[in-house]
Design an enzyme around this catalytic site. Structure first.
Site, PDB file in Angstrom:
ATOM      1  N   ASP A 134       0.861  -1.185   0.000  1.00 25.11           N
ATOM      2  CA  ASP A 134       0.000   0.000   0.000  1.00 25.11           C
ATOM      3  C   ASP A 134       0.896   1.233   0.000  1.00 25.11           C
ATOM      4  O   ASP A 134       1.924   1.252   0.696  1.00 25.11           O
ATOM      5  CB  ASP A 134      -0.910  -0.008   1.234  1.00 25.11           C
ATOM      6  CG  ASP A 134      -2.115   0.908   1.084  1.00 25.11           C
ATOM      7  OD1 ASP A 134      -1.922   2.102   0.764  1.00 25.11           O
ATOM      8  OD2 ASP A 134      -3.248   0.422   1.291  1.00 25.11           O
ATOM      9  N   ASP A 135       0.506   2.256  -0.753  1.00 17.83           N
ATOM     10  CA  ASP A 135       1.324   3.469  -0.807  1.00 17.83           C
ATOM     11  C   ASP A 135       1.076   4.394   0.376  1.00 17.83           C
ATOM     12  O   ASP A 135       1.824   5.363   0.574  1.00 17.83           O
ATOM     13  CB  ASP A 135       1.051   4.228  -2.111  1.00 17.83           C
ATOM     14  CG  ASP A 135      -0.409   4.617  -2.270  1.00 17.83           C
ATOM     15  OD1 ASP A 135      -1.273   3.803  -1.904  1.00 17.83           O
ATOM     16  OD2 ASP A 135      -0.681   5.722  -2.776  1.00 17.83           O
ATOM     17  N   ASP A 150       4.842 -46.028  17.312  1.00 16.44           N
ATOM     18  CA  ASP A 150       5.087 -47.462  17.337  1.00 16.44           C
ATOM     19  C   ASP A 150       4.086 -48.141  18.270  1.00 16.44           C
ATOM     20  O   ASP A 150       3.874 -47.699  19.413  1.00 16.44           O
ATOM     21  CB  ASP A 150       6.511 -47.737  17.822  1.00 16.44           C
ATOM     22  CG  ASP A 150       6.912 -49.190  17.638  1.00 16.44           C
ATOM     23  OD1 ASP A 150       7.343 -49.535  16.522  1.00 16.44           O
ATOM     24  OD2 ASP A 150       6.793 -49.962  18.607  1.00 16.44           O
ATOM     25  N   ASN A 177       0.986 -60.877  17.632  1.00 15.42           N
ATOM     26  CA  ASN A 177       1.257 -61.891  16.618  1.00 15.42           C
ATOM     27  C   ASN A 177       1.511 -63.259  17.248  1.00 15.42           C
ATOM     28  O   ASN A 177       1.023 -64.284  16.769  1.00 15.42           O
ATOM     29  CB  ASN A 177       2.466 -61.482  15.773  1.00 15.42           C
ATOM     30  CG  ASN A 177       2.134 -60.415  14.754  1.00 15.42           C
ATOM     31  OD1 ASN A 177       1.006 -60.333  14.264  1.00 15.42           O
ATOM     32  ND2 ASN A 177       3.103 -59.582  14.413  1.00 15.42           N
ATOM     33  N   ASP A 235      -2.442 -58.361  11.454  1.00 16.42           N
ATOM     34  CA  ASP A 235      -2.729 -57.519  10.278  1.00 16.42           C
ATOM     35  C   ASP A 235      -3.997 -56.705  10.496  1.00 16.42           C
ATOM     36  O   ASP A 235      -4.077 -55.529  10.115  1.00 16.42           O
ATOM     37  CB  ASP A 235      -2.879 -58.384   9.028  1.00 16.42           C
ATOM     38  CG  ASP A 235      -1.540 -58.925   8.522  1.00 16.42           C
ATOM     39  OD1 ASP A 235      -0.488 -58.471   9.024  1.00 16.42           O
ATOM     40  OD2 ASP A 235      -1.554 -59.793   7.626  1.00 16.42           O
ATOM     41  N   GLU A 272       5.366 -52.381  12.694  1.00 15.22           N
ATOM     42  CA  GLU A 272       4.295 -51.718  13.451  1.00 15.22           C
ATOM     43  C   GLU A 272       4.628 -50.254  13.695  1.00 15.22           C
ATOM     44  O   GLU A 272       4.110 -49.629  14.605  1.00 15.22           O
ATOM     45  CB  GLU A 272       4.065 -52.428  14.786  1.00 15.22           C
ATOM     46  CG  GLU A 272       5.211 -52.371  15.762  1.00 15.22           C
ATOM     47  CD  GLU A 272       6.201 -53.527  15.629  1.00 15.22           C
ATOM     48  OE1 GLU A 272       6.877 -53.822  16.621  1.00 15.22           O
ATOM     49  OE2 GLU A 272       6.292 -54.130  14.545  1.00 15.22           O
TER      50      GLU A 272
END
Length: 458
Positions: free
Chosen positions: A9-10, A329, A337, A346, A372
């Site tokens: 802006d001026d 993690d 598992n 899974d 994982e």
């Protein structure tokens, strides 16, 4: 800082007033006194937004805006023209020149900051799409092929049928897109990816005060309509709803009476950008669906994440913006598992990935980098925001067990998280990953199901 804004802006007083408001909202401000300086700073500083005074030298705001929009480096930066008179002809000239919006002095602080936040979000989304395309190029994929641009679909949701017909008649003379009249219920129901409109023009108040804004929020939450263009129409008596509409995700707000020419001018650019980004998203998804995504969980894989992280770090360094890097993690996953079998394991990984995906922003990266182990990268994220996000993710993973469909049992799950912050400093991506890993190990050592935070790379 929340982002970098160029005020051009001026008139020094105008610059000072705007700067005070923006700095108080935690934005970084740079200033220019004329069009030449504005263009030079836009090219060298790459601001996130430009506020352009209407009487700026070198031809006024429309001419300077047109120069910015044709410059290959500055063209993607959103521009807002700032004027002292609410003049329709001046507003249309600014929009035709490529300005995203126009604001009038004296400012309504709430409305001004809502507009700034809205345009910052839009810019962040465009930047994210650009990062994805650049990453795809580095990985050997070509650019999306230009194809036939389909005709956009517009939906109008007005307070009553007669007003809706009036809107359609005005727009029909200015645009070639297909225009449908909808009720609020029709807009919310039975929309899939092939049927959802590309554009919604919604009255802020349809039957009850502000009920149009609830529709905006609903549309932004649905996969089929989350990327739609949304324009909200407010009456002078409920103009305060405009700020809320922008914060809920509307692309623009207009004040009634209905102005078909202005709406059409806004929509031509917004629709073209929307259709272009749809093509880019579709191309990107197709290119990476096999090679760059983890086949089990559907999130990105290590190879893609490594390339993306370097892209993000370079852009953060240039922009002087912080970003967050999280390593996550699952706790004691080996026992899942060993006890229940890999098929159940899974199922746990798939469900956890989905919970994480549902709780990160569209601009964030989620990738599986090990058995994982996941990584999340969050552009333009401060330490405080990262800490809050990490705690939320920890909670959504551990708040309820995973139901195994194959065994009909519930598996308790928790997740440990390490967080590091990067930005304009010299820390490399490998050192950030190392810092986040050390923080993760600390979470494990302290009893698991915790967030540990590192500031060393800020």
């Amino acid at each position: 800082m929340a982002g970098r804004i160029l005020i051009a802006d001026d008139v020094a007083t105008n610059r000072i007033i705007l700067k005070v408001k923006l700095v108080a909202a935690r934005y970084e401000v740079i200033q220019a006194r004329d069009g030449a300086e504005a263009l030079a700073l836009a090219r060298s500083e790459r601001p996130d937004l430009i506020l352009l005074g209407s009487s700026i030298p070198e031809g006024g705001a429309p001419k300077v805006c047109a120069a910015l929009k044709t410059d290959p480096i500055a063209s993607a930066i959103p521009v807002v023209m700032v004027t002292s008179v609410d003049d329709r002809a001046e507003r249309l000239a600014a929009l035709h020149a490529g300005a995203e919006d126009v604001v009038v002095r004296p400012y309504d602080d709430t409305a001004l900051l809502a507009l700034v936040r809205n345009l910052m979000r839009m810019r962040a989304t465009q930047d994210e799409l650009g990062r994805r395309q650049d990453t795809a190029k580095e990985l050997g994929f070509g650019e999306a092929r230009p194809g036939f641009q389909r005709q956009a679909r517009l939906a109008l949701i007005a307070p009553d049928p007669q007003e809706a017909i009036h809107w359609r008649a005005g727009l029909g003379r200015a645009l070639s897109e297909r225009i449908t009249l909808m009720t609020r219920e029709e807009a919310m129901g039975h929309l899939d990816g092939g049927q959802a409109p590309d554009v919604f023009v919604i009255a802020a108040t349809i039957s009850d005060m502000g009920d149009g804004l609830r529709l905006v929020s609903e549309l932004r939450s649905r996969n089929a309509t989350r990327n739609a263009v949304i324009i909200v129409q407010t009456r002078e008596t409920d103009a305060h709803l405009g700020s809320m509409a922008l914060d809920l995700g509307a692309n623009a707000v207009m004040t009634l009476p209905f102005d078909a020419e202005e709406l059409a001018t806004r929509l031509r650019r917004l629709v073209a950008r929307k259709l272009e980004t749809d093509v880019l998203r579709q191309s990107f998804d197709q290119q990476l669906s096999l090679a760059m995504q983890d086949p089990l969980t559907g999130v990105y894989n290590r190879r893609y994440a490594q390339t993306y992280l370097h892209q993000m770090a370079e852009q953060a360094k240039l922009a002087g913006q912080p970003f967050a890097l999280m390593v996550l993690d699952l706790d004691r996953f080996k026992s899942v598992n060993d006890t229940h079998g890999h098929l159940v394991g899974d199922e746990v990984l798939i469900e956890v990935a989905q919970r994480l995906r549902d709780n990160v922003r569209e601009i964030d990266l989620l990738a599986r980098i090990g058995g994982e182990e996941f990584v999340i990268a969050m552009p333009e994220t401060t330490a405080r925001e990262a800490a809050s996000a990490a705690e939320r993710l920890r909670q959504v993973v551990g708040e309820r067990p995973v139901l195994s469909a194959t065994r009909g049992i519930e598996i308790p799950v928790t997740m440990s998280i390490g967080v590091a912050i990067g930005g304009s400093g010299a820390a490399s991506v490998p050192s950030l990953m190392e810092s986040a890993d050390k923080a993760l190990y600390a979470s494990k050592a302290e009893g698991r199901n915790q967030v540990t935070f590192v500031r060393s790379a800020a």
